[in-house]
Design a protein around this motif. Structure first.
Motif, PDB file in Angstrom:
ATOM      1  N   VAL A 198      -0.937   0.068   2.860  1.00 42.01           N
ATOM      2  CA  VAL A 198      -0.539   0.209   1.461  1.00 42.01           C
ATOM      3  C   VAL A 198      -1.786   0.460   0.631  1.00 42.01           C
ATOM      4  CG1 VAL A 198       1.480  -1.291   1.722  1.00 42.01           C
ATOM      5  CG2 VAL A 198      -0.691  -2.274   0.961  1.00 42.01           C
ATOM      6  N   ALA A 199      -1.575   0.954  -0.582  1.00 45.06           N
ATOM      7  CA  ALA A 199      -2.710   1.249  -1.456  1.00 45.06           C
ATOM      8  C   ALA A 199      -3.182   0.034  -2.228  1.00 45.06           C
ATOM      9  CB  ALA A 199      -2.339   2.375  -2.425  1.00 45.06           C
ATOM     10  N   LEU A 200      -2.271  -0.889  -2.474  1.00 49.30           N
ATOM     11  CA  LEU A 200      -2.640  -2.029  -3.307  1.00 49.30           C
ATOM     12  C   LEU A 200      -1.721  -3.215  -3.070  1.00 49.30           C
ATOM     13  CD1 LEU A 200      -1.170  -1.931  -6.872  1.00 49.30           C
ATOM     14  CD2 LEU A 200      -0.581  -0.156  -5.206  1.00 49.30           C
ATOM     15  N   THR A 201      -2.181  -4.365  -3.542  1.00 47.69           N
ATOM     16  CA  THR A 201      -1.351  -5.548  -3.666  1.00 47.69           C
ATOM     17  C   THR A 201      -1.745  -6.256  -4.952  1.00 47.69           C
ATOM     18  OG1 THR A 201      -0.530  -7.551  -2.563  1.00 47.69           O
ATOM     19  CG2 THR A 201      -2.887  -7.117  -2.384  1.00 47.69           C
ATOM     20  N   VAL A 202      -0.924  -7.181  -5.390  1.00 56.03           N
ATOM     21  CA  VAL A 202      -1.201  -7.972  -6.590  1.00 56.03           C
ATOM     22  C   VAL A 202      -1.059  -9.433  -6.198  1.00 56.03           C
ATOM     23  CG1 VAL A 202      -0.632  -8.395  -9.005  1.00 56.03           C
ATOM     24  CG2 VAL A 202      -0.232  -6.133  -7.998  1.00 56.03           C
ATOM     25  N   ILE A 203      -2.135 -10.206  -6.369  1.00 56.33           N
ATOM     26  CA  ILE A 203      -2.162 -11.589  -5.910  1.00 56.33           C
ATOM     27  C   ILE A 203      -2.784 -12.471  -6.979  1.00 56.33           C
ATOM     28  CG2 ILE A 203      -2.321 -10.876  -3.499  1.00 56.33           C
ATOM     29  CD1 ILE A 203      -5.322 -11.614  -3.662  1.00 56.33           C
ATOM     30  N   ASP A 204      -2.729 -13.783  -6.750  1.00 57.52           N
ATOM     31  CA  ASP A 204      -3.350 -14.718  -7.676  1.00 57.52           C
ATOM     32  C   ASP A 204      -4.809 -14.949  -7.288  1.00 57.52           C
ATOM     33  OD1 ASP A 204      -3.503 -17.660  -6.227  1.00 57.52           O
ATOM     34  OD2 ASP A 204      -1.855 -16.423  -5.476  1.00 57.52           O
ATOM     35  N   GLY A 205      -5.591 -15.419  -8.235  1.00 58.97           N
ATOM     36  CA  GLY A 205      -7.020 -15.586  -8.032  1.00 58.97           C
ATOM     37  C   GLY A 205      -7.385 -16.584  -6.952  1.00 58.97           C
ATOM     38  N   VAL A 206      -6.645 -17.684  -6.845  1.00 58.86           N
ATOM     39  CA  VAL A 206      -6.942 -18.687  -5.828  1.00 58.86           C
ATOM     40  C   VAL A 206      -6.757 -18.100  -4.432  1.00 58.86           C
ATOM     41  CG1 VAL A 206      -6.196 -20.889  -4.832  1.00 58.86           C
ATOM     42  CG2 VAL A 206      -6.431 -20.659  -7.310  1.00 58.86           C
ATOM     43  N   SER A 207      -5.692 -17.346  -4.231  1.00 60.51           N
ATOM     44  CA  SER A 207      -5.443 -16.738  -2.927  1.00 60.51           C
ATOM     45  C   SER A 207      -6.551 -15.756  -2.558  1.00 60.51           C
ATOM     46  CB  SER A 207      -4.088 -16.028  -2.924  1.00 60.51           C
ATOM     47  OG  SER A 207      -3.028 -16.955  -3.056  1.00 60.51           O
ATOM     48  N   TRP A 208      -7.062 -15.046  -3.544  1.00 63.61           N
ATOM     49  CA  TRP A 208      -8.161 -14.119  -3.290  1.00 63.61           C
ATOM     50  C   TRP A 208      -9.406 -14.860  -2.811  1.00 63.61           C
ATOM     51  CZ3 TRP A 208      -9.783  -9.769  -1.738  1.00 63.61           C
ATOM     52  CH2 TRP A 208     -11.018  -9.223  -2.098  1.00 63.61           C
ATOM     53  N   GLU A 209      -9.725 -15.989  -3.447  1.00 61.51           N
ATOM     54  CA  GLU A 209     -10.892 -16.765  -3.037  1.00 61.51           C
ATOM     55  C   GLU A 209     -10.717 -17.325  -1.629  1.00 61.51           C
ATOM     56  OE1 GLU A 209     -13.789 -16.842  -4.547  1.00 61.51           O
ATOM     57  OE2 GLU A 209     -12.895 -15.467  -6.010  1.00 61.51           O
ATOM     58  N   VAL A 210      -9.510 -17.748  -1.295  1.00 58.22           N
ATOM     59  CA  VAL A 210      -9.236 -18.253   0.055  1.00 58.22           C
ATOM     60  C   VAL A 210      -9.426 -17.129   1.076  1.00 58.22           C
ATOM     61  CG1 VAL A 210      -7.433 -19.144   1.586  1.00 58.22           C
ATOM     62  CG2 VAL A 210      -7.691 -20.084  -0.713  1.00 58.22           C
ATOM     63  N   TYR A 211      -8.935 -15.954   0.771  1.00 62.80           N
ATOM     64  CA  TYR A 211      -9.073 -14.817   1.684  1.00 62.80           C
ATOM     65  C   TYR A 211     -10.547 -14.464   1.868  1.00 62.80           C
ATOM     66  CZ  TYR A 211      -7.948 -10.285   3.826  1.00 62.80           C
ATOM     67  OH  TYR A 211      -7.833  -9.218   4.691  1.00 62.80           O
ATOM     68  N   ARG A 212     -11.294 -14.466   0.796  1.00 68.34           N
ATOM     69  CA  ARG A 212     -12.729 -14.157   0.880  1.00 68.34           C
ATOM     70  C   ARG A 212     -13.448 -15.161   1.761  1.00 68.34           C
ATOM     71  NH1 ARG A 212     -15.322 -13.689  -4.831  1.00 68.34           N
ATOM     72  NH2 ARG A 212     -17.101 -13.099  -3.529  1.00 68.34           N
TER      73      ARG A 212
END
Length: 317
Positions: A198-212
């Protein structure tokens, strides 16, 4: 579904811990059983069957009753106006709303106040649009018609932000994207972006930090295209009229200590909730700020374009 159910069950735990200090409504026809009625707004259950989720709270309601003699009675309110009416009539004693929804309610009923907050890591929420580093897009308009994966567990503020951001760029949100694979997990949605599915997703900031933290190599190949202003976290609200201020203080104090017991920590971890907190002095200012961007109730669009009569059959992991 688990995350939404967890908020309901979290309140059961809260009532279990706090029953001695929370004024209960006396059930009709009985002199012994008290009932604390709790309204939960429909937007907490995006894409899910509320009746099924409420049925799953029954075992926890029974636990509450056997330990305290007080029953927790949950109901679903379709919108902010209905929540306000239920609180005003006394049909419910507590209600659970997203922070921005509390702001919409407060505009109509200034006497409704937040009693406590439920949060995961932070009370300051953000929505992020994530793309690959090599994606040439510089704004959302550049992604019109592209495949998108929106995790079914995404929080409501992600949908609100996406709707408004598309509108602000002069487009109609309905059918703006092509549907990608369906998944409940945010990390899978990010994997799909990394893999080019996919080209994009939309997520919350906490989930992004966990993924990083968990997948730094993949995260380094992704970037934030755009992000929302700060949304205040969810609030448990009530009408202070008639409430005992001492008991109310005890309620908040005991609620904020839910993480101090082994049982409480286990449940909070399972439910992906860090804990409960008292309402900080700047919470209403946070609500005021988000109301400048989202001044009135908004129902997010269906962002996925589909051919007439053809269902979205994309599946994920």
């Amino acid at each position: 579904m688990r995350k939404l159910l967890c908020l309901a069950v979290s309140l059961s735990l809260a009532l279990f811990l706090l029953a001695p200090s929370l004024p209960a409504h006396q059930a009709k026809g009985t002199s012994q059983i008290g009932v604390v009625r709790i309204a939960m707004i429909q937007s907490l259950f995006r894409g899910r069957d509320p009746a099924t989720l409420l049925a799953l709270t029954q075992p926890f309601g029974e636990l509450l009753y056997t330990q305290t003699g007080i029953r927790g009675d949950f109901c679903i309110s379709p919108d902010v106006a209905d929540v306000g009416e239920r609180l005003q009539r006394g049909d419910v004693q507590l209600a659970v709303l997203h922070g921005v929804e509390y702001g919409w309610l407060r505009e109509k009923q200034p006497d409704v106040q937040p009693l406590a907050l439920a949060f995961n890591q932070t009370i300051h929420l953000k929505a992020l649009v994530i793309v690959r580093n090599d994606n040439p897009a510089r704004k959302l308009s550049d992604l019109k018609g592209k495949r998108c994966c929106l995790p079914t567990r995404s929080l409501n503020h992600c949908f609100l932000y996406l709707h408004k951001a598309i509108t602000d760029e002069g487009h109609v949100p309905t059918g703006f994207f092509q549907p990608g694979p369906t998944t409940a997990r945010v990390d899978y949605a990010l994997d799909y972006v990394y893999e080019g599915t996919v080209a994009l997703t939309v997520i919350d900031g906490v989930s992004w930090e966990v993924y990083r933290s968990h997948k730094p190599g993949r995260a380094a190949r992704l970037r934030i295209l755009c992000e929302s202003p700060v949304f205040p976290t969810a609030a448990i609200v009530y009408r202070p009229a008639g409430a005992d201020p001492i008991l109310t203080k005890q309620f908040v104090e005991r609620l904020s200590k839910a993480h101090e017991t082994a049982f409480g920590r286990q449940l909070l971890t399972l439910w992906r909730i860090s804990g409960f907190s008292s309402v900080p002095a700047d919470y209403n200012a946070m609500v005021d700020n988000i109301l400048k961007e989202y001044p009135k109730p908004l129902e997010p669009a269906d962002f996925f374009a589909q051919a007439s009569g053809v269902p979205n059959t994309a599946t994920g992991r």
